[in-house]
Design a protein around this motif. Sequence first.
Motif, mmCIF file in Angstrom:
data_model
loop_
_atom_site.group_PDB
_atom_site.id
_atom_site.type_symbol
_atom_site.label_atom_id
_atom_site.label_comp_id
_atom_site.label_asym_id
_atom_site.label_seq_id
_atom_site.Cartn_x
_atom_site.Cartn_y
_atom_site.Cartn_z
ATOM 1 N N MET A 1 0.851 -1.217 0.000
ATOM 2 C CA MET A 1 0.000 0.000 0.000
ATOM 3 C C MET A 1 0.875 1.250 0.000
ATOM 4 S SD MET A 1 -2.892 1.809 0.721
ATOM 5 C CE MET A 1 -4.195 1.080 1.716
ATOM 6 N N VAL A 2 0.691 2.056 -0.996
ATOM 7 C CA VAL A 2 1.408 3.343 -1.052
ATOM 8 C C VAL A 2 0.462 4.438 -0.566
ATOM 9 C CG1 VAL A 2 2.488 5.042 -2.557
ATOM 10 C CG2 VAL A 2 2.891 2.596 -2.948
ATOM 11 N N ARG A 3 0.897 5.175 0.435
ATOM 12 C CA ARG A 3 0.045 6.248 0.982
ATOM 13 C C ARG A 3 0.605 7.612 0.599
ATOM 14 N NH1 ARG A 3 -1.119 7.054 6.245
ATOM 15 N NH2 ARG A 3 -3.321 7.551 5.909
ATOM 16 N N ILE A 4 -0.255 8.410 -0.004
ATOM 17 C CA ILE A 4 0.133 9.731 -0.512
ATOM 18 C C ILE A 4 -0.640 10.803 0.250
ATOM 19 C CG2 ILE A 4 0.077 11.250 -2.548
ATOM 20 C CD1 ILE A 4 0.020 8.581 -4.221
ATOM 21 N N GLY A 5 0.077 11.745 0.828
ATOM 22 C CA GLY A 5 -0.567 12.875 1.501
ATOM 23 C C GLY A 5 -0.548 14.093 0.596
ATOM 24 N N VAL A 6 -1.691 14.716 0.420
ATOM 25 C CA VAL A 6 -1.803 15.879 -0.470
ATOM 26 C C VAL A 6 -1.870 17.148 0.380
ATOM 27 C CG1 VAL A 6 -3.095 16.959 -2.337
ATOM 28 C CG2 VAL A 6 -3.049 14.452 -2.116
ATOM 29 N N VAL A 7 -0.958 18.083 0.123
ATOM 30 C CA VAL A 7 -0.843 19.283 0.950
ATOM 31 C C VAL A 7 -0.916 20.532 0.076
ATOM 32 C CG1 VAL A 7 0.612 20.555 2.569
ATOM 33 C CG2 VAL A 7 0.575 18.050 2.638
ATOM 34 N N PRO A 67 5.689 8.650 9.265
ATOM 35 C CA PRO A 67 6.162 7.450 8.555
ATOM 36 C C PRO A 67 5.023 6.710 7.859
ATOM 37 C CG PRO A 67 6.395 7.203 10.971
ATOM 38 C CD PRO A 67 5.937 8.599 10.724
ATOM 39 N N GLY A 68 3.776 7.045 8.152
ATOM 40 C CA GLY A 68 2.634 6.416 7.474
ATOM 41 C C GLY A 68 2.426 6.905 6.048
ATOM 42 N N PHE A 69 3.143 7.944 5.645
ATOM 43 C CA PHE A 69 3.028 8.433 4.256
ATOM 44 C C PHE A 69 4.315 8.141 3.480
ATOM 45 C CE2 PHE A 69 -0.188 11.266 6.220
ATOM 46 C CZ PHE A 69 -1.251 10.991 5.359
ATOM 47 N N ASP A 70 4.140 7.689 2.243
ATOM 48 C CA ASP A 70 5.300 7.449 1.367
ATOM 49 C C ASP A 70 5.644 8.665 0.533
ATOM 50 O OD1 ASP A 70 5.567 4.404 1.726
ATOM 51 O OD2 ASP A 70 3.435 4.714 1.308
ATOM 52 N N ALA A 71 4.640 9.495 0.286
ATOM 53 C CA ALA A 71 4.867 10.626 -0.615
ATOM 54 C C ALA A 71 4.050 11.827 -0.163
ATOM 55 C CB ALA A 71 4.477 10.254 -2.046
ATOM 56 N N LEU A 72 4.618 12.997 -0.401
ATOM 57 C CA LEU A 72 3.875 14.250 -0.239
ATOM 58 C C LEU A 72 3.630 14.799 -1.633
ATOM 59 C CD1 LEU A 72 4.461 17.103 2.308
ATOM 60 C CD2 LEU A 72 4.011 17.598 -0.096
ATOM 61 N N TRP A 73 2.366 14.944 -1.956
ATOM 62 C CA TRP A 73 1.990 15.440 -3.280
ATOM 63 C C TRP A 73 1.450 16.854 -3.100
ATOM 64 C CZ3 TRP A 73 -2.580 13.407 -6.735
ATOM 65 C CH2 TRP A 73 -2.348 13.773 -8.072
ATOM 66 N N PHE A 74 2.072 17.811 -3.778
ATOM 67 C CA PHE A 74 1.594 19.182 -3.694
ATOM 68 C C PHE A 74 0.221 19.279 -4.346
ATOM 69 C CE2 PHE A 74 6.097 19.639 -3.012
ATOM 70 C CZ PHE A 74 6.193 20.678 -2.102
ATOM 71 N N ALA A 75 -0.703 19.954 -3.651
ATOM 72 C CA ALA A 75 -2.078 20.041 -4.130
ATOM 73 C C ALA A 75 -2.185 20.928 -5.361
ATOM 74 C CB ALA A 75 -2.976 20.593 -3.031
ATOM 75 N N ARG A 76 -1.483 22.075 -5.321
ATOM 76 C CA ARG A 76 -1.616 23.047 -6.406
ATOM 77 C C ARG A 76 -0.575 24.146 -6.240
ATOM 78 N NH1 ARG A 76 -6.252 27.359 -6.247
ATOM 79 N NH2 ARG A 76 -4.682 28.189 -7.644
#
Lengths: 272, 272
Positions: A1-7, A67-76
């Motif tokens: 499972m890859v978890r991506i956080g969008v900020v 550590p629960g997120f693998d990636a930070l994805w910029f929202a915009r």
Amino acid sequence: MVRIGVVATASRLAPGTEAAVQDIARGLFSPGEAEIVFHPSGNRAAGHFAGDDAARAEAFLDVANDPGFDALWFARGGYGSCRLLDRVMPGLNRTARNKTYLGYSDAGTLLGALYSAGFGGVAHGPMAQDALRPGGEAAVVRALNWLVRRDPEGLEPSDDGAPRAAFNLVILNHLLGTPWMPDLSGHVLMIEEVSEHLYRIDRDLWQLTSSPALKGLKGIRLGRVSDIPENDPPFGQTPEEIVRHWCDRAGVPFLGPADIGHDIGNRIVPFG
Amino acid sequence: MVRIGVVATASRLAPGTEAAVQDIARGLFSPGEAEIVFHPSGNRAAGHFAGDDAARAEAFLDVANDPGFDALWFARGGYGSCRLLDRVMPGLNRTARNKTYLGYSDAGTLLGALYSAGFGGVAHGPMAQDALRPGGEAAVVRALNWLVRRDPEGLEPSDDGAPRAAFNLVILNHLLGTPWMPDLSGHVLMIEEVSEHLYRIDRDLWQLTSSPALKGLKGIRLGRVSDIPENDPPFGQTPEEIVRHWCDRAGVPFLGPADIGHDIGNRIVPFG
């Protein structure tokens, strides 16, 4: 499972972004393969911004340091990432160093600062809100397939083995003279621009190629330059002619086009 | 007899500038007191510019290096002074060091570079083409009375004895990271701006106050900020609030207003 956080580090998310992205993700991934979590701060508003600087910096650190997120994805994009650097950079933990960060435009300020701090997982590429561009699904699919499966299909294709970095031109110029300017010597630098007059693009390239910090580039590639406001009188050079001119004057090789830009075709450039 | 050479380092002179300036000068000075010589290159056109870079640099050196001129007066702004630095700066002779240089806006690139090279006669103030602004005679009178008679009437009044420098904000920011950024430690820095969105002014002030090169300022004064394009959504801060915010964050004192701007009220600030 890859978890991506969008900020959202700059402006507030446009309504409908999360629904559009989750819809695309459901079509792409099997259950349990990926989870995309939009940090709730992205829907806040504080004037121009998605929450004030403290709230946006906290949202960034919530995802980066978890550590629960693998990636930070910029929202915009928009404007505002630069205002977070003095809060975010000293607050990053060891976990944050081993994460992927994907975004472009205004987010380049943070990408540049993370790269200057030795973070290995920094990449220039589509953001969540590209889902709302006409035809933007392609950009989001490209981003998610790379974030989740490291699908090489979405990568910018000019890779010649040298380290690379990609920036919006104005954003890169604003790192000049600050403590967060990354060392790009030996790198192929890709630049793209949107909604800037040609005389401003010329001025930015003068500054960039005049800076001793940039003299050691392996070369410059030019991405797409879109929505150029009219110049009066006409500037008399195309964006490519402008870049070639400054490369020549500075003795930096011009290496040709780059497949990046403020559009749905924007391909992914992992830094380094 | 004070001899002033007028040089166009950026855009071409608007028709009528020389006639208007000579007219004002005839009313101000007795015969033999002053002579104003417009370098002929100011009427050339090469696309956006008053002649190509080589021609504009040559015009600058013609006046700067000639012991027959006491002052070099910038003809006008626009865009293009930065493109002359690598030709002008190595070409200046000893005579050029003892001359007065007066201009603002785009000319600030050259003023900054001259000041960084130790030139003592650099000043921010009205240019020849201000003669064509409505009411612009006042600006030209101020400039000429100071250039010819060192009349203190036209000087910016906030002088507290500390060394001073004044710049258009965008122009100063473009010196960051280049070899021509002057050392402004201990200085009162005055900034003014025109036709920039508030978010851009905010971004420029972030860069400026983040730069270690600017940490040693005695303080910042804000000149006039005019013709601000509308921000959507509203930025939510006035220019003064933006400057105060970044001064606070950077620990640089905000010292109040400065009587400079892109207008006929623009007062003179000798550097140093």
